[in-house]
Write a protein that holds these residues in place. Structure first.
Motif, PDB file in Angstrom:
ATOM      1  N   ASN A   1      56.449  46.161  43.258  1.00  8.49           N
ATOM      2  CA  ASN A   1      55.138  45.828  43.802  1.00  8.49           C
ATOM      3  C   ASN A   1      54.402  47.069  44.281  1.00  8.49           C
TER       4      ASN A   1
ATOM      5  N   GLU B   1      44.508  40.719  44.856  1.00  8.07           N
ATOM      6  CA  GLU B   1      44.913  40.890  46.252  1.00  8.07           C
ATOM      7  C   GLU B   1      46.233  40.153  46.498  1.00  8.07           C
ATOM      8  N   PRO B   2      47.010  40.586  47.504  1.00  6.71           N
ATOM      9  CA  PRO B   2      48.267  39.889  47.814  1.00  6.71           C
ATOM     10  C   PRO B   2      48.018  38.398  48.070  1.00  6.71           C
ATOM     11  N   GLY B   3      48.856  37.563  47.468  1.00  7.20           N
ATOM     12  CA  GLY B   3      48.742  36.124  47.639  1.00  7.20           C
ATOM     13  C   GLY B   3      47.748  35.456  46.700  1.00  7.20           C
ATOM     14  N   GLU B   4      47.034  36.226  45.892  1.00  6.51           N
ATOM     15  CA  GLU B   4      46.056  35.676  44.955  1.00  6.51           C
ATOM     16  C   GLU B   4      46.682  35.487  43.579  1.00  6.51           C
ATOM     17  N   THR B   5      46.267  34.448  42.883  1.00  5.32           N
ATOM     18  CA  THR B   5      46.642  34.327  41.483  1.00  5.32           C
ATOM     19  C   THR B   5      45.694  35.222  40.678  1.00  5.32           C
TER      20      THR B   5
END
Length: 146
Positions: free
Chosen positions: A14, A55-59
């Motif tokens: 990541n 962004e983190p947490g986005e699909t």
């Protein structure tokens, strides 16, 4: 088991991979919308597919819908995003993973909000434009798909 020295952790994937999404907006004439990167940003002046970072947490799809709203002031329904291709390229000490989607339906008229300019271009004509390294391999694929 790793060969890393004690007390030193390896960067996770990541940390090394930068996921980016982009759209090939295709008009009724088979042209694709490109935007020109603004002065002051990396790769300024190059023509690229609109999109941006996930962004983190986005699909990926949610990120692309958000980016198209922010960059072009258009709305693209999730169901109208078709995954098309991907490309990868080194980017400093990271690696860019570019996910390209095709869409033929959106609401609103694209405007250059963050870009210097917009241009509708046929895929075969993209070869003559200066484009980022990750975008270039997608030209032939786009030409075959649309």
């Amino acid at each position: 088991m790793t060969n890393d020295p004690p007390g030193r952790s390896r960067p996770s994937s990541n940390d090394l991979i930068l996921p980016v999404v982009a759209a090939a907006l295709v008009d009724i004439e088979g042209r694709v919308l490109l935007q020109q990167r603004p002065e002051g940003k990396s790769l300024a002046g190059l023509w690229e597919f609109p999109g941006g970072k996930v962004e983190p947490g986005e699909t990926p799809e949610a990120a692309l819908i958000r980016e198209l709203e922010e960059e072009l002031a258009i709305a693209v329904p999730h169901a109208c995003l078709a995954p098309a291709a991907f490309a990868s390229a080194p980017l400093g000490n990271r690696h860019l993973l570019l996910l390209l989607y095709i869409t033929r339906k959106w609401s609103g008229v694209p405007r250059a909000i963050e870009a210097t300019a917009l241009r509708w271009v046929r895929p075969t004509d993209m070869h003559a434009l200066p484009m980022p390294p990750a975008d270039r391999p997608l030209i032939g694929l786009l030409d075959a798909l649309i």
